[in-house]
Design an enzyme around this catalytic site. Structure first.
Site, PDB file in Angstrom:
ATOM      1  N   LEU A   5     -18.931   9.869   3.238  1.00  0.00           N
ATOM      2  CA  LEU A   5     -18.796  11.144   2.769  1.00  0.00           C
ATOM      3  C   LEU A   5     -18.277  12.503   3.599  1.00  0.00           C
ATOM      4  O   LEU A   5     -17.725  13.403   3.122  1.00  0.00           O
ATOM      5  CB  LEU A   5     -19.796  11.783   1.919  1.00  0.00           C
ATOM      6  CG  LEU A   5     -20.086  10.945   0.655  1.00  0.00           C
ATOM      7  CD1 LEU A   5     -21.436  11.167  -0.077  1.00  0.00           C
ATOM      8  CD2 LEU A   5     -18.908  10.858  -0.195  1.00  0.00           C
TER       9      LEU A   5
ATOM     10  N   GLY B   9     -20.648  14.242   9.336  1.00  0.00           N
ATOM     11  CA  GLY B   9     -20.355  14.698  10.540  1.00  0.00           C
ATOM     12  C   GLY B   9     -19.194  15.960  10.456  1.00  0.00           C
ATOM     13  O   GLY B   9     -19.606  16.971  11.196  1.00  0.00           O
TER      14      GLY B   9
ATOM     15  N   GLU C 191     -27.565  15.571  12.343  1.00  0.00           N
ATOM     16  CA  GLU C 191     -27.076  14.581  11.231  1.00  0.00           C
ATOM     17  C   GLU C 191     -27.634  13.065  11.263  1.00  0.00           C
ATOM     18  O   GLU C 191     -27.961  12.723  12.466  1.00  0.00           O
ATOM     19  CB  GLU C 191     -25.438  14.568  11.441  1.00  0.00           C
ATOM     20  CG  GLU C 191     -24.984  13.378  10.593  1.00  0.00           C
ATOM     21  CD  GLU C 191     -23.474  13.227  11.052  1.00  0.00           C
ATOM     22  OE1 GLU C 191     -22.827  12.056  10.337  1.00  0.00           O
ATOM     23  OE2 GLU C 191     -23.023  13.880  11.912  1.00  0.00           O
TER      24      GLU C 191
ATOM     25  N   PRO D 209     -25.467   9.749 -10.117  1.00  0.00           N
ATOM     26  CA  PRO D 209     -25.840   9.108  -8.784  1.00  0.00           C
ATOM     27  C   PRO D 209     -26.479  10.120  -7.870  1.00  0.00           C
ATOM     28  O   PRO D 209     -27.434   9.676  -6.994  1.00  0.00           O
ATOM     29  CB  PRO D 209     -24.329   8.975  -8.503  1.00  0.00           C
ATOM     30  CG  PRO D 209     -23.441   8.690  -9.752  1.00  0.00           C
ATOM     31  CD  PRO D 209     -24.163   9.549 -10.452  1.00  0.00           C
TER      32      PRO D 209
ATOM     33  N   ARG E  78     -15.394  20.547  -2.370  1.00  0.00           N
ATOM     34  CA  ARG E  78     -14.194  19.935  -2.782  1.00  0.00           C
ATOM     35  C   ARG E  78     -13.172  19.518  -1.686  1.00  0.00           C
ATOM     36  O   ARG E  78     -13.191  19.970  -0.556  1.00  0.00           O
ATOM     37  CB  ARG E  78     -13.451  21.016  -3.645  1.00  0.00           C
ATOM     38  CG  ARG E  78     -12.363  20.184  -4.703  1.00  0.00           C
ATOM     39  CD  ARG E  78     -11.777  21.419  -5.459  1.00  0.00           C
ATOM     40  NE  ARG E  78     -12.466  22.497  -6.110  1.00  0.00           N
ATOM     41  CZ  ARG E  78     -11.854  23.502  -6.577  1.00  0.00           C
ATOM     42  NH1 ARG E  78     -10.714  23.334  -6.933  1.00  0.00           N
ATOM     43  NH2 ARG E  78     -12.600  24.572  -6.958  1.00  0.00           N
TER      44      ARG E  78
ATOM     45  N   CYS F 212      -4.368   5.170  28.643  1.00  0.00           N
ATOM     46  CA  CYS F 212      -5.090   4.269  29.191  1.00  0.00           C
ATOM     47  C   CYS F 212      -4.374   3.083  29.307  1.00  0.00           C
ATOM     48  O   CYS F 212      -3.447   2.814  30.214  1.00  0.00           O
ATOM     49  CB  CYS F 212      -6.495   4.213  28.297  1.00  0.00           C
ATOM     50  SG  CYS F 212      -7.733   3.085  29.115  1.00  0.00           S
ATOM     51  N   LEU F 213      -4.618   2.262  28.382  1.00  0.00           N
ATOM     52  CA  LEU F 213      -3.911   0.901  28.358  1.00  0.00           C
ATOM     53  C   LEU F 213      -2.408   1.257  28.232  1.00  0.00           C
ATOM     54  O   LEU F 213      -1.475   0.482  28.949  1.00  0.00           O
ATOM     55  CB  LEU F 213      -4.203  -0.059  27.157  1.00  0.00           C
ATOM     56  CG  LEU F 213      -3.779  -1.553  27.059  1.00  0.00           C
ATOM     57  CD1 LEU F 213      -3.885  -2.183  28.277  1.00  0.00           C
ATOM     58  CD2 LEU F 213      -3.988  -2.153  25.863  1.00  0.00           C
ATOM     59  N   GLY F 214      -1.912   2.191  27.426  1.00  0.00           N
ATOM     60  CA  GLY F 214      -0.378   2.552  27.141  1.00  0.00           C
ATOM     61  C   GLY F 214       0.080   3.102  28.617  1.00  0.00           C
ATOM     62  O   GLY F 214       1.112   3.061  28.566  1.00  0.00           O
TER      63      GLY F 214
ATOM     64  N   GLU G 273      -6.704  -8.362  33.198  1.00  0.00           N
ATOM     65  CA  GLU G 273      -7.541  -8.209  31.820  1.00  0.00           C
ATOM     66  C   GLU G 273      -6.981  -9.420  31.000  1.00  0.00           C
ATOM     67  O   GLU G 273      -7.923  -9.774  30.215  1.00  0.00           O
ATOM     68  CB  GLU G 273      -7.145  -7.035  31.386  1.00  0.00           C
ATOM     69  CG  GLU G 273      -7.988  -6.717  29.922  1.00  0.00           C
ATOM     70  CD  GLU G 273      -7.929  -5.308  29.162  1.00  0.00           C
ATOM     71  OE1 GLU G 273      -8.580  -5.327  28.031  1.00  0.00           O
ATOM     72  OE2 GLU G 273      -7.149  -4.546  29.879  1.00  0.00           O
TER      73      GLU G 273
ATOM     74  N   HIS H 187      -8.517   9.633  28.948  1.00  0.00           N
ATOM     75  CA  HIS H 187      -8.286  10.001  27.644  1.00  0.00           C
ATOM     76  C   HIS H 187      -8.403  11.564  27.302  1.00  0.00           C
ATOM     77  O   HIS H 187      -9.381  12.252  26.748  1.00  0.00           O
ATOM     78  CB  HIS H 187      -9.276   9.324  26.629  1.00  0.00           C
ATOM     79  CG  HIS H 187      -9.242   7.976  26.726  1.00  0.00           C
ATOM     80  ND1 HIS H 187      -8.807   7.201  25.895  1.00  0.00           N
ATOM     81  CD2 HIS H 187      -9.707   6.875  27.590  1.00  0.00           C
ATOM     82  CE1 HIS H 187      -8.727   5.848  25.993  1.00  0.00           C
ATOM     83  NE2 HIS H 187      -9.402   5.628  26.951  1.00  0.00           N
TER      84      HIS H 187
ATOM     85  N   GLU I 255      -7.268  13.108  24.932  1.00  0.00           N
ATOM     86  CA  GLU I 255      -7.412  13.731  23.609  1.00  0.00           C
ATOM     87  C   GLU I 255      -8.970  13.809  23.232  1.00  0.00           C
ATOM     88  O   GLU I 255      -9.471  14.615  22.206  1.00  0.00           O
ATOM     89  CB  GLU I 255      -7.249  12.394  22.491  1.00  0.00           C
ATOM     90  CG  GLU I 255      -8.216  11.071  22.775  1.00  0.00           C
ATOM     91  CD  GLU I 255      -7.550  10.095  23.624  1.00  0.00           C
ATOM     92  OE1 GLU I 255      -8.059   8.918  23.481  1.00  0.00           O
ATOM     93  OE2 GLU I 255      -6.699  10.505  24.430  1.00  0.00           O
TER      94      GLU I 255
END
Length: 542
Positions: free
Chosen positions: A15, A18, A139, A189, A238, A380-382, A404, A514, A516
């Protein structure tokens, strides 16, 4: 003294507890409070590091090298506060520590039980290290009623009794499903979910109700009556167009005010939401758009690339453009020509992954980007597959591959068994445990002065988060550099390649780490901002 907010979920999973926790943390932070967010995960894995992305989604890595739940990524993106291994714990880790204590004899003479030993360990985790914080948001993973989550619910119930009155509240996130044939939202519910929660001794103070349409006043009143909460504490959550609208939407519905009221705080300043409004304006009013092909191995579950998706969006925010993602399963390119799939895109991103499936497709994506001058971002692998591609097709090393995927005659990428973290040597055995044994967390790197990436970062000293076992073999560096692949980022000792770029290409960058994991909506990662900028330029050429 810190006040505690526990966020639980009911009715169904996924839902967005987080996201709700992160948004509430951002609102309290915008009011001038200092917040900390933590996550309790009921599964028996010690951490999610050995779990399939299809089972768990992305594994989020912290600066201190913890493999954690992806919700910690939400926490960092929404609050800007780095998380650590002390912000996420699992049933597996709790039991591992308790059993280790029992074997040492720490409980000598006692019968080790869920109550009090497991619950005490959970309570210790929640309550430790919170000095200096105004609010600690915790959480609880899973859904009320799950057997494995019961010790966590019992622990947070006990904390509510242990803390001074008015220092602990409970927020319950539920679903109000709409039944088309009946033409109405159903509250039953949620009523049953709250009944389940109350049966284990927890009375929610606030209901956060997920819905795709407004909640009628009568339904709010009914929920308040049957769930024993004030009508004003029934908060509509919402659906919105972008996750970065959630803090604004929750504020407009009064969530943060209701939280403060539950704690008896009535003098807090109004939140400064100027930055959030600017982000939403940039998302809703772009000045253009670009299409990025993501050639990955887990494209069937977008949560496997959660931070990547958000980082690309941040790159769009930085350049005020909409970023459209074209998801392509890498295996397709092992059997088909990539041209029809890639000739219309403005950038190609090849993310990380593990195992041999789809790697030849990733190599073909790198070939297309290099030969067609399409912006390429390998992570990384890319990055490793871009190096293998250059070794095969530029340097003429026909057997180039990664160990690998099996024995390689030309191991351009190989297993890493030792490396330095600062001044400390870390070692791993080839046949050792898989969990927690990669090169994990933040490591320094030095960039070549005058390189594209040094210009992008505006520095030659960086720190980025890693999660990998294999490294580019430096024995091949000179042969690759002769053909135009520049190794422009190395570990401080000069041993481990961190970044590659191709000279003369509009934008071709591969990174072993990484990036990101460190991008934020208010501070887009420079590599993603630059990549999307290059895609904007490419869009004018296609």
């Amino acid at each position: 003294m810190a006040r505690y907010i526990f966020i639980t979920g009911g009715v169904v999973s996924s839902l967005g507890k987080g996201l709700a926790s992160a948004a509430l943390g951002a609102l309290l932070q915008a009011r001038g409070f200092k917040v900390r967010l933590r996550k309790l995960d009921p599964y028996l894995n010690v951490d999610p590091g050995t779990m399939s992305p299809y089972q768990h989604g992305e594994v989020y890595v912290t600066d201190d090298g913890a493999e954690t739940d992806l919700d910690l990524g939400h926490y960092e993106r929404f609050t800007g506060r780095p998380t650590s291994k002390q912000d996420n714990i699992t049933t597996g880790r709790i039991y591992q520590e308790i059993i280790a204590k029992e074997r040492r004899g720490d409980y000598l003479g006692a019968t080790v039980q869920v109550i009090p030993h497991v619950t005490d360990a959970i309570k210790e985790f929640v309550l430790t290290g919170n000095e200096g914080y105004d609010f600690v948001l915790v959480e609880v993973g899973g859904t009320v009623g799950d057997i494995e989550a019961l010790p966590f619910f019992e622990a947070i119930r006990q904390i509510g009794n242990d803390q001074p009155r008015g220092h602990c509240i409970y927020i319950h996130l539920t679903l109000l499903p709409f039944i088309p044939s009946a033409g109405e939202l159903k509250t039953k519910p949620t009523q049953h979910s709250v009944k389940e929660l109350r049966s284990i001794g927890i009375q929610p103070d606030i209901l956060l109700c997920r819905t795709d349409r407004p909640i009628p006043k009568d339904e709010r009143r009914k929920l308040g009556l049957f769930c024993n909460v004030r009508e004003s504490a029934v908060i509509e959550a919402r659906d919105v167009g972008t996750i970065y609208e959630v803090p604004i939407a929750y504020h407009n519905e009064g969530l943060d005010q209701e939280v403060l009221a539950a704690f008896g705080i009535d003098t807090a300043p109004q939140p400064n939401l100027t930055g959030w409004n600017e982000i939403i304006d940039r998302i809703k009013n772009p000045e253009g758009e670009v299409t990025i092909a993501v050639v990955g191995k887990y494209t069937g579950l977008k949560d496997a690339y959660k931070s990547l998706i958000e980082s690309l969006a941040h790159g769009g925010i930085a350049n005020r453009v909409k970023v459209n993602l074209d998801w392509i399963e890498a295996e397709i390119f092992e059997h088909e020509d990539p041209t029809p799939f890639l000739e219309h895109v403005h950038g190609i991103l090849v993310p990380g992954g593990f195992g041999p499936r789809g790697v030849e497709g990733k190599i073909k994506a790198a070939t297309f980007a290099r030969e067609r001058n399409v912006p390429y971002f390998g992570i990384c692998l890319g990055m490793q597959m871009a190096v293998v591609e250059a070794a095969r097709n530029l340097a003429g090393i026909e057997g180039a591959n990664s160990t690998e995927f099996g024995p390689a005659t030309e191991p351009v990428v190989g297993l890493m068994t030792e490396w330095l973290r600062g001044n400390e040597l870390e070692q791993r055995k080839e046949g050792g445990d898989l969990g927690g044994t990669m090169r994990l967390g933040a490591y320094q790197a030095r960039l070549l002065e005058g390189s594209k990436v040094a210009d992008i970062y505006g520095s030659t000293e960086i720190s980025e988060r890693h999660r990998h076992r294999y490294e580019v073999n430096t024995a091949y560096v000179s042969r690759l550099e002769e053909k135009g692949m520049r190794f422009c980022g190395l570990s401080p000792d000069g041993i481990l390649p961190e970044i590659v770029e191709i000279e003369g290409h509009p934008w071709f960058v591969g990174v072993q780490f990484h990036p990101e994991l460190k991008s934020r909506p208010f501070e887009p990662h420079p590599l993603f901002a630059s990549f999307i900028e290059a895609a904007v330029v490419q869009s004018r050429l296609v």
